[in-house]
Write a protein that holds these residues in place. Structure first.
Motif, PDB file in Angstrom:
ATOM      1  N   ASP A 118      33.559  10.822  26.365  1.00  0.00           N
ATOM      2  CA  ASP A 118      33.246   9.576  27.073  1.00  0.00           C
ATOM      3  C   ASP A 118      33.244   8.402  26.107  1.00  0.00           C
ATOM      4  OD1 ASP A 118      32.681   7.983  29.226  1.00  0.00           O
ATOM      5  OD2 ASP A 118      30.550   8.441  29.284  1.00  0.00           O
ATOM      6  N   GLY A 119      33.471   7.224  26.647  1.00  0.00           N
ATOM      7  CA  GLY A 119      33.400   6.009  25.840  1.00  0.00           C
ATOM      8  C   GLY A 119      31.954   5.700  25.503  1.00  0.00           C
ATOM      9  N   MET A 120      31.725   5.106  24.343  1.00  0.00           N
ATOM     10  CA  MET A 120      30.362   4.761  23.924  1.00  0.00           C
ATOM     11  C   MET A 120      30.123   3.258  24.043  1.00  0.00           C
ATOM     12  SD  MET A 120      30.329   7.200  20.587  1.00  0.00           S
ATOM     13  CE  MET A 120      28.644   6.919  20.065  1.00  0.00           C
ATOM     14  N   GLY A 121      31.080   2.582  24.692  1.00  0.00           N
ATOM     15  CA  GLY A 121      30.881   1.153  24.923  1.00  0.00           C
ATOM     16  C   GLY A 121      31.175   0.312  23.700  1.00  0.00           C
ATOM     17  N   ASP A 122      30.610  -0.877  23.709  1.00  0.00           N
ATOM     18  CA  ASP A 122      30.875  -1.870  22.664  1.00  0.00           C
ATOM     19  C   ASP A 122      30.068  -1.537  21.413  1.00  0.00           C
ATOM     20  OD1 ASP A 122      31.316  -4.057  21.163  1.00  0.00           O
ATOM     21  OD2 ASP A 122      30.330  -5.489  22.471  1.00  0.00           O
ATOM     22  N   VAL A 123      30.764  -1.334  20.298  1.00  0.00           N
ATOM     23  CA  VAL A 123      30.042  -1.020  19.055  1.00  0.00           C
ATOM     24  C   VAL A 123      30.379  -2.044  17.966  1.00  0.00           C
ATOM     25  CG1 VAL A 123      29.868   1.459  19.465  1.00  0.00           C
ATOM     26  CG2 VAL A 123      31.913   0.541  18.394  1.00  0.00           C
ATOM     27  N   SER A 124      30.775  -3.253  18.397  1.00  0.00           N
ATOM     28  CA  SER A 124      31.229  -4.245  17.413  1.00  0.00           C
ATOM     29  C   SER A 124      30.064  -4.753  16.567  1.00  0.00           C
ATOM     30  CB  SER A 124      31.879  -5.422  18.133  1.00  0.00           C
ATOM     31  OG  SER A 124      30.957  -6.017  19.013  1.00  0.00           O
ATOM     32  N   GLU A 125      30.404  -5.141  15.348  1.00  0.00           N
ATOM     33  CA  GLU A 125      29.407  -5.770  14.474  1.00  0.00           C
ATOM     34  C   GLU A 125      29.203  -7.192  14.961  1.00  0.00           C
ATOM     35  OE1 GLU A 125      29.122  -5.065  10.053  1.00  0.00           O
ATOM     36  OE2 GLU A 125      31.215  -4.638  10.428  1.00  0.00           O
ATOM     37  N   LYS A 126      27.968  -7.554  15.159  1.00  0.00           N
ATOM     38  CA  LYS A 126      27.714  -8.906  15.692  1.00  0.00           C
ATOM     39  C   LYS A 126      27.927  -9.974  14.610  1.00  0.00           C
ATOM     40  CE  LYS A 126      26.852  -7.593  19.802  1.00  0.00           C
ATOM     41  NZ  LYS A 126      28.044  -6.767  19.949  1.00  0.00           N
ATOM     42  N   HIS A 127      27.486  -9.683  13.399  1.00  0.00           N
ATOM     43  CA  HIS A 127      27.722 -10.651  12.314  1.00  0.00           C
ATOM     44  C   HIS A 127      27.762  -9.901  10.992  1.00  0.00           C
ATOM     45  CE1 HIS A 127      23.435 -10.014  12.369  1.00  0.00           C
ATOM     46  NE2 HIS A 127      23.364 -10.606  13.545  1.00  0.00           N
ATOM     47  N   VAL A 138      34.761   6.173  21.155  1.00  0.00           N
ATOM     48  CA  VAL A 138      34.781   7.309  22.082  1.00  0.00           C
ATOM     49  C   VAL A 138      34.287   8.530  21.324  1.00  0.00           C
ATOM     50  CG1 VAL A 138      36.302   8.868  23.388  1.00  0.00           C
ATOM     51  CG2 VAL A 138      36.686   6.412  23.479  1.00  0.00           C
ATOM     52  N   ARG A 139      33.504   9.362  22.012  1.00  0.00           N
ATOM     53  CA  ARG A 139      32.997  10.588  21.375  1.00  0.00           C
ATOM     54  C   ARG A 139      33.433  11.806  22.176  1.00  0.00           C
ATOM     55  NH1 ARG A 139      26.700  12.239  20.639  1.00  0.00           N
ATOM     56  NH2 ARG A 139      26.802  12.172  22.905  1.00  0.00           N
ATOM     57  N   ARG A 219      35.479  35.896  22.053  1.00  0.00           N
ATOM     58  CA  ARG A 219      36.564  35.161  22.710  1.00  0.00           C
ATOM     59  C   ARG A 219      35.973  33.899  23.309  1.00  0.00           C
ATOM     60  NH1 ARG A 219      41.478  36.833  23.168  1.00  0.00           N
ATOM     61  NH2 ARG A 219      42.058  39.015  22.902  1.00  0.00           N
ATOM     62  N   PHE A 220      36.762  32.815  23.315  1.00  0.00           N
ATOM     63  CA  PHE A 220      36.256  31.534  23.812  1.00  0.00           C
ATOM     64  C   PHE A 220      36.981  31.100  25.083  1.00  0.00           C
ATOM     65  CE2 PHE A 220      34.952  31.589  19.443  1.00  0.00           C
ATOM     66  CZ  PHE A 220      33.715  30.982  19.458  1.00  0.00           C
ATOM     67  N   PHE A 221      36.198  30.549  26.011  1.00  0.00           N
ATOM     68  CA  PHE A 221      36.770  29.945  27.227  1.00  0.00           C
ATOM     69  C   PHE A 221      36.267  28.513  27.307  1.00  0.00           C
ATOM     70  CE2 PHE A 221      36.746  34.465  27.983  1.00  0.00           C
ATOM     71  CZ  PHE A 221      38.019  34.678  28.496  1.00  0.00           C
ATOM     72  N   PHE A 222      37.177  27.591  27.600  1.00  0.00           N
ATOM     73  CA  PHE A 222      36.826  26.168  27.581  1.00  0.00           C
ATOM     74  C   PHE A 222      36.849  25.599  28.993  1.00  0.00           C
ATOM     75  CE2 PHE A 222      38.643  27.331  23.532  1.00  0.00           C
ATOM     76  CZ  PHE A 222      37.736  26.800  22.630  1.00  0.00           C
ATOM     77  N   ARG A 223      35.829  24.829  29.315  1.00  0.00           N
ATOM     78  CA  ARG A 223      35.732  24.178  30.623  1.00  0.00           C
ATOM     79  C   ARG A 223      35.567  22.677  30.408  1.00  0.00           C
ATOM     80  NH1 ARG A 223      37.483  28.148  31.797  1.00  0.00           N
ATOM     81  NH2 ARG A 223      36.646  29.976  32.828  1.00  0.00           N
ATOM     82  N   GLY A 224      36.595  21.911  30.772  1.00  0.00           N
ATOM     83  CA  GLY A 224      36.500  20.460  30.575  1.00  0.00           C
ATOM     84  C   GLY A 224      35.775  19.804  31.736  1.00  0.00           C
ATOM     85  N   THR A 225      34.494  20.113  31.869  1.00  0.00           N
ATOM     86  CA  THR A 225      33.760  19.603  33.039  1.00  0.00           C
ATOM     87  C   THR A 225      32.804  18.472  32.677  1.00  0.00           C
ATOM     88  OG1 THR A 225      32.194  21.389  32.695  1.00  0.00           O
ATOM     89  CG2 THR A 225      33.881  21.756  34.337  1.00  0.00           C
ATOM     90  N   GLY A 226      32.873  18.006  31.419  1.00  0.00           N
ATOM     91  CA  GLY A 226      31.944  16.949  31.020  1.00  0.00           C
ATOM     92  C   GLY A 226      32.556  15.566  31.043  1.00  0.00           C
ATOM     93  N   TYR A 227      33.686  15.402  31.776  1.00  0.00           N
ATOM     94  CA  TYR A 227      34.342  14.091  31.805  1.00  0.00           C
ATOM     95  C   TYR A 227      33.971  13.347  33.084  1.00  0.00           C
ATOM     96  CZ  TYR A 227      37.454  16.890  28.809  1.00  0.00           C
ATOM     97  OH  TYR A 227      37.952  17.729  27.862  1.00  0.00           O
ATOM     98  N   ASP A 228      33.821  12.033  32.977  1.00  0.00           N
ATOM     99  CA  ASP A 228      33.615  11.256  34.208  1.00  0.00           C
ATOM    100  C   ASP A 228      34.989  10.953  34.819  1.00  0.00           C
ATOM    101  OD1 ASP A 228      34.702   9.306  32.616  1.00  0.00           O
ATOM    102  OD2 ASP A 228      32.897   8.080  32.479  1.00  0.00           O
ATOM    103  N   GLU A 229      34.979  10.296  35.971  1.00  0.00           N
ATOM    104  CA  GLU A 229      36.233  10.089  36.701  1.00  0.00           C
ATOM    105  C   GLU A 229      37.249   9.299  35.883  1.00  0.00           C
ATOM    106  OE1 GLU A 229      38.041   8.163  40.801  1.00  0.00           O
ATOM    107  OE2 GLU A 229      35.993   7.707  40.223  1.00  0.00           O
ATOM    108  N   MET A 231      37.627   9.135  32.667  1.00  0.00           N
ATOM    109  CA  MET A 231      38.221   9.931  31.592  1.00  0.00           C
ATOM    110  C   MET A 231      39.165  10.997  32.151  1.00  0.00           C
ATOM    111  SD  MET A 231      38.420   9.986  28.374  1.00  0.00           S
ATOM    112  CE  MET A 231      37.087   9.159  27.560  1.00  0.00           C
ATOM    113  N   VAL A 232      38.828  11.567  33.312  1.00  0.00           N
ATOM    114  CA  VAL A 232      39.726  12.548  33.935  1.00  0.00           C
ATOM    115  C   VAL A 232      41.064  11.881  34.232  1.00  0.00           C
ATOM    116  CG1 VAL A 232      40.173  13.882  36.037  1.00  0.00           C
ATOM    117  CG2 VAL A 232      37.969  14.055  34.918  1.00  0.00           C
ATOM    118  N   ARG A 233      41.013  10.664  34.784  1.00  0.00           N
ATOM    119  CA  ARG A 233      42.248   9.931  35.083  1.00  0.00           C
ATOM    120  C   ARG A 233      43.045   9.687  33.804  1.00  0.00           C
ATOM    121  NH1 ARG A 233      42.869   7.393  39.932  1.00  0.00           N
ATOM    122  NH2 ARG A 233      41.230   7.740  41.448  1.00  0.00           N
TER     123      ARG A 233
END
Length: 323
Positions: A118-127, A138-139, A219-229, A231-233
């Motif tokens: 998911d996106g973490m929004g605005d992380v700009s340095e203010k000054h 994005v993380r 053995r590993f199985f992956f489920r990409g179920t932690g995305y919001d709409e 990010m899925v798009r």
């Protein structure tokens, strides 16, 4: 890290710095030795990998946009090893609780991993006067949801670990941090492409890791179920949420959805989206932009990560409205 500093009684224990350092090292990916059988394709065999450049593993091709971004990540398999070792006590306790002899349980472990991004929004340095970087981040992270074991000769698998708080930040492990806008499809593809390649390689292999003093295979199985709409798009190459095609699971348009709110079924698949992207790119029937768009139903970019077709936000809304 918290556990290493506080005793079980909860009192603060002041350890000399070098003791804490070595304790911290154990908790970071790249400390534990492991092996994959068969060896992972296109992934280095070195296990002591620390934090790497987010673009490592990405082979640029002619039509790719060079991603000028800052990203840092762990190698996926190394991070998973660290996560499994972190659950060592829970795994051993789970075996004991189920009455399983841990010396015979060396294979047949399956681990289900939930992926989130998911996106973490605005992380700009203010000054500040730091380097000029994109102002969005994005993380990508993962959570071990459950570990099962199927003992030899047994039909059913037994769950020996289940994450009690799957949405807690304590169980969610960051894999990749990147300065990029989540709407920048090309850059996201470039950074997460190698992650996808590593994940694909792991699906065809078994991890051999020492847990509880014995080598065991997972053995590993992956489920990409932690995305919001959104990010899925993004990951499936669909048009953004303002599109005429409202759904990430089917080809319904706004007009159709407003007339028929019940008869929705999952019709999309990752493979089909890839085929549609090729059609969008090549336009084999020499159609106009509108006709072509209608043919591919809103697929306008190359999908790069397979997402699980779970119920998305739109279908929840449709369900609530029907209720």
């Amino acid at each position: 890290m918290y556990r290493t500093v506080k005793a079980t009684s909860g009192r603060q224990i002041f350890q000399p710095l070098h003791t804490l350092r070595s304790a911290e090292k154990e908790l970071l990916p790249g400390f534990h030795q492991f092996e994959w059988q068969p060896a992972l394709k296109n992934v280095s065999s070195s296990w002591d990998v620390g934090i790497i450049n987010g673009l490592s593993g990405w082979t640029a091709s002619v039509d790719d946009v060079p991603a000028d971004t800052i990203a840092r990540r762990f190698r996926y398999d190394v991070a998973l090893v660290s996560a499994v070792k972190d659950l060592e006590e829970d795994i051993m306790e789970g075996l004991r609780e189920r009455g399983l002899d841990d010396s015979t349980c060396t294979s047949g472990f399956t681990v289900v991993v939930k992926e989130s991004c998911d996106g973490m929004g605005d992380v700009s340095e203010k000054h500040g006067s730091g380097p000029a970087v994109p102002e969005k981040a994005v993380r990508f992270s993962f959570t071990i949801m459950s570990i099962n074991i199927r003992a030899e000769g047994e039909e059913d698998a037994v769950t020996i670990f289940q994450e009690q708080k799957p949405n807690s930040e304590l169980s969610c492990r960051p894999l990749c941090l990147m300065f990029v806008d989540e709407s920048d499809h090309e850059t996201l593809t470039a950074i997460l492409g190698p992650v996808v390649a590593e994940r694909k390689a792991m699906l065809e292999s078994r991890l051999i890791l020492s847990v509880g003093g014995l080598l065991r295979s997972f053995r590993f199985f992956f489920r990409g179920t932690g995305y919001d709409e959104k990010m899925v798009r993004e990951m499936e190459g669909l048009e953004a949420s303002g599109s005429t095609y409202v759904c990430t699971l089917c080809d319904s348009t706004r007009a159709e959805a407003s007339k028929n709110m019940v008869l929705h079924s999952i019709t999309r698949s990752h493979t089909e989206n890839l085929e549609r992207y090729e059609m969008w790119r090549t336009n084999p029937f020499s159609e106009s932009a509108e006709e072509l768009r209608d043919r591919v139903k809103g697929v306008s970019a190359k999908p790069f990560m397979e997402t699980q077709p779970t119920l998305d936000a739109l279908h929840c809304d449709i369900g609530n409205a029907t209720e």
